[in-house]
Design a protein around this motif. Structure first.
Motif, mmCIF file in Angstrom:
data_model
loop_
_atom_site.group_PDB
_atom_site.id
_atom_site.type_symbol
_atom_site.label_atom_id
_atom_site.label_comp_id
_atom_site.label_asym_id
_atom_site.label_seq_id
_atom_site.Cartn_x
_atom_site.Cartn_y
_atom_site.Cartn_z
ATOM 1 N N THR A 1 42.200 -10.746 -63.164
ATOM 2 C CA THR A 1 42.226 -9.449 -63.835
ATOM 3 C C THR A 1 41.863 -9.634 -65.306
ATOM 4 O O THR A 1 42.415 -10.501 -65.976
ATOM 5 N N ILE A 2 40.938 -8.824 -65.784
ATOM 6 C CA ILE A 2 40.521 -8.875 -67.192
ATOM 7 C C ILE A 2 40.938 -7.567 -67.862
ATOM 8 O O ILE A 2 40.660 -6.479 -67.350
ATOM 9 N N MET A 3 41.615 -7.681 -69.004
ATOM 10 C CA MET A 3 42.030 -6.505 -69.781
ATOM 11 C C MET A 3 41.365 -6.576 -71.149
ATOM 12 O O MET A 3 41.451 -7.603 -71.829
ATOM 13 N N ALA A 4 40.708 -5.488 -71.544
ATOM 14 C CA ALA A 4 39.909 -5.503 -72.774
ATOM 15 C C ALA A 4 40.177 -4.258 -73.619
ATOM 16 O O ALA A 4 40.635 -3.227 -73.119
ATOM 17 N N LYS A 5 39.864 -4.384 -74.919
ATOM 18 C CA LYS A 5 39.999 -3.254 -75.839
ATOM 19 C C LYS A 5 38.748 -2.386 -75.846
ATOM 20 O O LYS A 5 38.828 -1.165 -76.007
ATOM 21 N N THR A 6 37.573 -3.031 -75.709
ATOM 22 C CA THR A 6 36.305 -2.294 -75.736
ATOM 23 C C THR A 6 35.464 -2.674 -74.529
ATOM 24 O O THR A 6 35.655 -3.731 -73.915
ATOM 25 N N GLN A 7 34.495 -1.819 -74.219
ATOM 26 C CA GLN A 7 33.614 -2.081 -73.080
ATOM 27 C C GLN A 7 32.759 -3.315 -73.324
ATOM 28 O O GLN A 7 32.496 -4.096 -72.401
ATOM 29 N N ALA A 8 32.323 -3.512 -74.566
ATOM 30 C CA ALA A 8 31.490 -4.680 -74.880
ATOM 31 C C ALA A 8 32.265 -5.973 -74.640
ATOM 32 O O ALA A 8 31.721 -6.945 -74.086
ATOM 33 N N GLU A 9 33.522 -6.010 -75.061
ATOM 34 C CA GLU A 9 34.351 -7.211 -74.847
ATOM 35 C C GLU A 9 34.618 -7.420 -73.356
ATOM 36 O O GLU A 9 34.630 -8.558 -72.870
ATOM 37 N N LEU A 10 34.834 -6.325 -72.633
ATOM 38 C CA LEU A 10 35.041 -6.433 -71.186
ATOM 39 C C LEU A 10 33.801 -6.995 -70.499
ATOM 40 O O LEU A 10 33.898 -7.894 -69.645
ATOM 41 N N LYS B 1 39.551 -4.695 -65.356
ATOM 42 C CA LYS B 1 38.597 -5.007 -64.296
ATOM 43 C C LYS B 1 39.156 -6.133 -63.438
ATOM 44 O O LYS B 1 39.604 -7.159 -63.953
ATOM 45 N N ARG B 2 39.144 -5.927 -62.133
ATOM 46 C CA ARG B 2 39.579 -6.967 -61.200
ATOM 47 C C ARG B 2 38.341 -7.640 -60.604
ATOM 48 O O ARG B 2 37.451 -6.971 -60.084
ATOM 49 N N ILE B 3 38.292 -8.984 -60.674
ATOM 50 C CA ILE B 3 37.175 -9.757 -60.113
ATOM 51 C C ILE B 3 37.724 -10.682 -59.032
ATOM 52 O O ILE B 3 38.535 -11.574 -59.300
ATOM 53 N N TYR B 4 37.284 -10.465 -57.786
ATOM 54 C CA TYR B 4 37.746 -11.280 -56.669
ATOM 55 C C TYR B 4 36.996 -12.614 -56.630
ATOM 56 O O TYR B 4 35.811 -12.687 -56.952
ATOM 57 N N PHE B 5 37.717 -13.663 -56.230
ATOM 58 C CA PHE B 5 37.075 -14.964 -56.061
ATOM 59 C C PHE B 5 36.277 -14.967 -54.761
ATOM 60 O O PHE B 5 36.669 -14.312 -53.786
ATOM 61 N N PRO B 6 35.170 -15.719 -54.722
ATOM 62 C CA PRO B 6 34.390 -15.807 -53.479
ATOM 63 C C PRO B 6 35.237 -16.385 -52.347
ATOM 64 O O PRO B 6 36.106 -17.236 -52.569
ATOM 65 N N SER B 7 35.002 -15.920 -51.149
ATOM 66 C CA SER B 7 35.729 -16.453 -49.999
ATOM 67 C C SER B 7 35.222 -17.852 -49.698
ATOM 68 O O SER B 7 34.089 -18.198 -50.056
ATOM 69 N N PRO B 8 36.038 -18.701 -49.055
ATOM 70 C CA PRO B 8 35.605 -20.082 -48.760
ATOM 71 C C PRO B 8 34.302 -20.136 -47.990
ATOM 72 O O PRO B 8 33.478 -21.012 -48.182
ATOM 73 N N GLN B 9 34.064 -19.146 -47.073
ATOM 74 C CA GLN B 9 32.842 -19.174 -46.266
ATOM 75 C C GLN B 9 31.601 -18.948 -47.134
ATOM 76 O O GLN B 9 30.612 -19.645 -47.031
ATOM 77 N N SER B 10 31.684 -17.953 -48.041
ATOM 78 C CA SER B 10 30.506 -17.632 -48.842
ATOM 79 C C SER B 10 30.233 -18.655 -49.915
ATOM 80 O O SER B 10 29.117 -18.766 -50.413
ATOM 81 N N SER B 11 31.273 -19.430 -50.297
ATOM 82 C CA SER B 11 31.083 -20.384 -51.383
ATOM 83 C C SER B 11 30.709 -21.761 -50.892
ATOM 84 O O SER B 11 30.435 -22.651 -51.666
ATOM 85 N N THR B 12 30.676 -21.966 -49.575
ATOM 86 C CA THR B 12 30.359 -23.288 -49.026
ATOM 87 C C THR B 12 28.856 -23.531 -49.120
ATOM 88 O O THR B 12 28.060 -22.696 -48.681
ATOM 89 N N SER B 13 28.473 -24.618 -49.693
ATOM 90 C CA SER B 13 27.060 -24.945 -49.860
ATOM 91 C C SER B 13 26.503 -25.503 -48.562
ATOM 92 O O SER B 13 27.196 -25.605 -47.550
ATOM 93 N N SER B 14 25.248 -25.893 -48.616
ATOM 94 C CA SER B 14 24.581 -26.446 -47.427
ATOM 95 C C SER B 14 25.282 -27.700 -46.958
ATOM 96 O O SER B 14 25.270 -28.024 -45.778
ATOM 97 N N ALA B 15 25.879 -28.421 -47.874
ATOM 98 C CA ALA B 15 26.652 -29.614 -47.486
ATOM 99 C C ALA B 15 28.006 -29.146 -47.019
ATOM 100 O O ALA B 15 28.926 -29.007 -47.804
#
Length: 532
Positions: free
Chosen positions: A484-493, A421-435
């Motif tokens: 990237t996450i590599m797992a043996k089982t769906q539960a571990e993933l 499973k590939r997990i993308y990091f949030p873009s700088p714009q979406s991760s910027t808080s109100s400050a």
């Protein structure tokens, strides 16, 4: 590498014996042996306390290192015990056999009257140098002397030895095998500590040629039958052809250890097998040469050529013969982890490859370069072998088993970690808080942490493998960084995905992780300042 950061220490270092004979199940010890030069004895005495002071501020895998001056009443790395001796061997024969590893200061042969005792004879040998003792153990442990396999190891006082063995037995474990880390000063031994008491000769691991699958017929080779097995009737019928290759000791500094290159990773056994020659290394005050013995003139010349090349080419001597192989990235999907595949889980593929070929490998370049289109720094496989034949075996094995170009999108099914499973990091714009003035979040350090422990904890907790592809993506190709996450089982993933998602999107979890990162960085700064 921790010990040798100091150039003065590296020059004085003789051996690192690890795990040392006095290691216990819950605490490993190492014996660090420094040489003392007669010309600067006072400076040498100051070196050990200074090294102790430096290493006391060091951590290995997050654990503080305890270090002190050795108790020389029992720490005797120059003395070895040779067990399981044949009844007919004499002390003079043993001296001639072992003095090729270094000058011998003292020998003491012992025996038991009880004829039924398996270990009825043994001998203590004290060398003038630590390296001589280490080389003798490496080369002679498991050696066939008059058809009996002798055992060599460091000594401990009898009472201490029995106490240590009892603690290992209580934990239902066997003492750990000493190993080489790749640094030339660290020697391998086939078994753990022995004491002055006769010990069990059963070996939990094979030594020498027996650990290699491709050398199953080692004892059928003519050099072994004619020159390694004590068979007087057969030897009288065989003509021994001998050649001597001088060791160019003057071409290197006085402290240069020539012998270690023959002993590292059973190199001498592989050289003997591939050349069909018996190889003796003589490094003493009087002799500096390698003697080769064979019953075949052609084999002898091949052996002489190999040793000559090793003696006069430092790269071959210290590294070995090498060959770079390309990895067929186009045969698998983008997230396929070639490093994990080639190493195997718990390095099983690497160990199997080395056992079947006598060849090892390393990686050059970067796994992410293929995704970035950076052909100049593509991940490649570099084979390293002690002989040409071993290199050929390794290249053939890689081409036929691991790097086949006619196999596509099938390797993932051969791995334990099949789910990806590939997990993308949030873009700088979406991760910027109100400050809006807040600095952008470093998602890479959130996952890994400054000391790498957070990533390891996630892997241990979920039984998954994680890979982080970071800043170079955004800088060079305007691609998002991801994990990237590599797992043996769906539960571990699913468990690993939840933990990573929490770090990337939960502000409370992020705050705790960031605070922990700052704590780790501040501790590192304090230790660095204290060391200086």
């Amino acid at each position: 590498s921790m010990v040798c950061d100091d150039g003065d220490v590296d020059g004085m270092l003789q051996e690192i014996i690890y795990p040392a004979p006095d290691s216990l199940p819950d605490s490993r010890t190492a014996w660090i042996c420094l040489a003392a030069s007669s010309s600067a004895a006072d400076d040498d005495r100051k070196l050990a306390p200074e090294l102790i002071r430096q290493l006391r501020a060091t951590e290995i895998n997050g654990e503080a290192v305890g270090i002190t001056m050795a108790d020389q009443s029992y720490v005797k790395p120059q003395t070895i015990m040779v067990r399981n001796l044949p009844n007919t061997v004499t002390q003079d024969e043993l001296r001639r056999l072992f003095e090729r590893f270094g000058r011998i200061a003292h020998m003491s042969m012992k025996s038991k009257l009880d004829a039924s005792t398996q270990h009825s004879r043994w001998c203590f040998i004290t060398f003038r140098s630590v390296r001589g003792a280490a080389a003798a153990i490496e080369s002679m442990n498991g050696f066939a002397l008059k058809s009996k396999l002798i055992a060599c190891d460091y000594t401990l006082p009898k009472d201490m030895y029995h106490k240590i063995q009892k603690k290992w037995q209580q934990q239902k474990q066997t003492p750990p095998k000493r190993h080489s880390s790749g640094h030339g000063h660290i020697h391998a031994a086939a078994t753990a500590a022995t004491g002055e008491a006769a010990a069990d000769t059963k070996r939990t691991t094979a030594s020498g040629y027996q650990q290699y699958e491709f050398m199953r017929d080692y004892e059928e080779k003519s050099f072994y039958r004619n020159f390694c097995v004590k068979d007087k009737e057969n030897k009288s019928k065989v003509k021994a052809l001998r050649e001597r290759v001088e060791i160019p000791v003057s071409s290197e500094p006085a402290h240069y250890d020539w012998l270690k290159f023959f002993l590292r990773k059973s190199r001498r056994y592989i050289m003997q097998y591939d050349t069909n020659c018996k190889i003796h290394v003589h490094l003493t005050m009087e002799h500096n040469h390698v003697q080769l013995v064979s019953d075949n003139a052609s084999d002898l010349q091949k052996g002489v050529a190999l040793v000559n090349e090793m003696m006069h080419d430092k790269q071959i001597r210290e590294i070995g013969y090498t060959q770079v192989m390309n990895i067929p990235f186009e045969c698998e999907h983008q997230d396929f982890d070639w490093i994990l595949y080639l190493n195997g889980d718990a390095y099983c593929n690497r160990k199997k490859f080395e056992s079947h070929t006598g060849c090892s490998f390393m990686f050059t370049g970067k796994l992410s370069s293929f995704l970035l289109g950076n052909k100049a720094d593509l991940l490649q496989l570099k084979l390293v072998a002690p002989t040409h034949k071993a290199l050929q075996r390794g290249a053939q094995c890689m081409k036929e088993q691991f790097l086949r170009t006619d196999v596509k999108h099938e390797r993932q099914s051969q791995m334990e970690h099949k789910l990806i499973k590939r997990i993308y990091f949030p873009s700088p714009q979406s991760s910027t808080s109100s400050a809006s003035s807040s600095p952008p979040i470093d998602y890479i350090s959130l996952i890994i942490s400054p000391n790498g422990q957070r990533l390891k904890q996630i892997e241990q907790q979920t039984n998954c493998k994680l890979r982080v592809f970071g800043s170079s993506f955004e800088n060079k190709k305007n691609m998002k960084s991801y994990c990237t996450i590599m797992a043996k089982t769906q539960a571990e993933l699913d468990e690993a995905i939840a933990i990573v998602h929490d770090l990337l999107h939960n502000e409370e979890t992020q705050s705790k992780a960031i605070a922990e990162n700052f704590r780790i960085l501040n501790e590192k700064k304090k230790k660095t300042a204290h060391a200086h």
